[in-house]
Design an enzyme around this catalytic site. Structure first.
Site, PDB file in Angstrom:
ATOM      1  CB  CYS A   1      -2.223  -2.747   5.443  1.00  0.00           C
ATOM      2  SG  CYS A   1      -3.918  -2.230   5.121  1.00  0.00           S
TER       3      CYS A   1
ATOM      4  CG  ASP B   1      -1.955  -1.050   1.255  1.00  0.00           C
ATOM      5  OD1 ASP B   1      -1.849  -1.996   0.359  1.00  0.00           O
ATOM      6  OD2 ASP B   1      -2.718  -1.127   2.071  1.00  0.00           O
TER       7      ASP B   1
ATOM      8  CE  LYS C   1      -4.157  -4.366   0.950  1.00  0.00           C
ATOM      9  NZ  LYS C   1      -5.028  -3.132   1.810  1.00  0.00           N
TER      10      LYS C   1
END
Ligand SMILES: [Zn+2]
Length: 195
Positions: A152, A14, A109
């Site tokens: 994450c 990310d 995602k």
């Protein structure tokens, strides 16, 4: 004794504009971490490189006008927006990596629900998940970096370790929302800051 073939992978979690300074869900220190990740990609020789992206279309209560910053968050990483793109410095390093004849994979995602772990996502234009991609290349050892350490990155590292890989979280290549929580994740996946 037979020596099993095994490969190494770097998973960049990310590293997107919305999670960096100036983004809608900025993680302190993200931009500096992104710059170091780009240099790390240039300086190393992983067999497999994967980038993950939070990629929201309608993620339900994951987005909120009154976020609690635990289960609900300001609007971030809307699919196809600049905020959802991987930072240019890292994207350029990924291009140089593929120019060396290696294959990079892009995982998205969270389209319709919160998804913290990269293992919950799928490759762009395909069905394979993160572990299927790594297994296909006989990966045994995985280094994880990116943001946020305490969300994450932690979720991705946990899922990869549960799947059986030897997982490290790279201390200089992450940024946390909560510094203390971030340190706890680093302690669990590779220990203290390296020189
Ligand atoms: Zn999200």
């Amino acid at each position: 004794m037979a020596i099993l073939p095994s490969s190494t992978a770097l998973v960049v979690v990310d590293a997107q504009y919305d999670f960096a300074e100036g983004g809608t869900l900025a993680v302190p220190g993200a931009l500096a971490a992104y710059a170091r990740i780009a240099r790390h990609i240039d300086a190393t020789r992983y067999d497999v490189l994967v980038t993950t992206q939070d990629w929201h279309i309608d993620p339900g209560t994951h987005w909120s006008d009154q976020p609690d910053f635990e289960d609900s968050w300001p609007v971030h990483c809307a699919a196809e927006t600049r905020g959802a793109e991987v930072h240019d410095e890292i994207a350029a390093a990924v291009d140089r990596y593929t120019a060396r004849g290696r294959r990079a994979h892009r995982i998205i995602k969270g389209e319709y629900a919160a998804a913290y772990s990269g293992a919950e996502g799928h490759e762009v234009g395909g069905d394979r998940g993160l572990c299927e991609i790594l297994d296909a290349s006989l990966v045994r050892r995985v280094d994880v970096c990116g943001v946020a350490t305490d969300y994450c990155v932690a979720a991705t590292a946990r899922d990869l370790r549960d799947h059986g890989y030897a997982v490290r979280v790279l201390p200089n290549l992450v940024a946390a929302i909560n510094a203390e929580e971030g340190q706890r994740v680093l302690a669990a996946y590779g220990g203290a800051e390296r020189p």
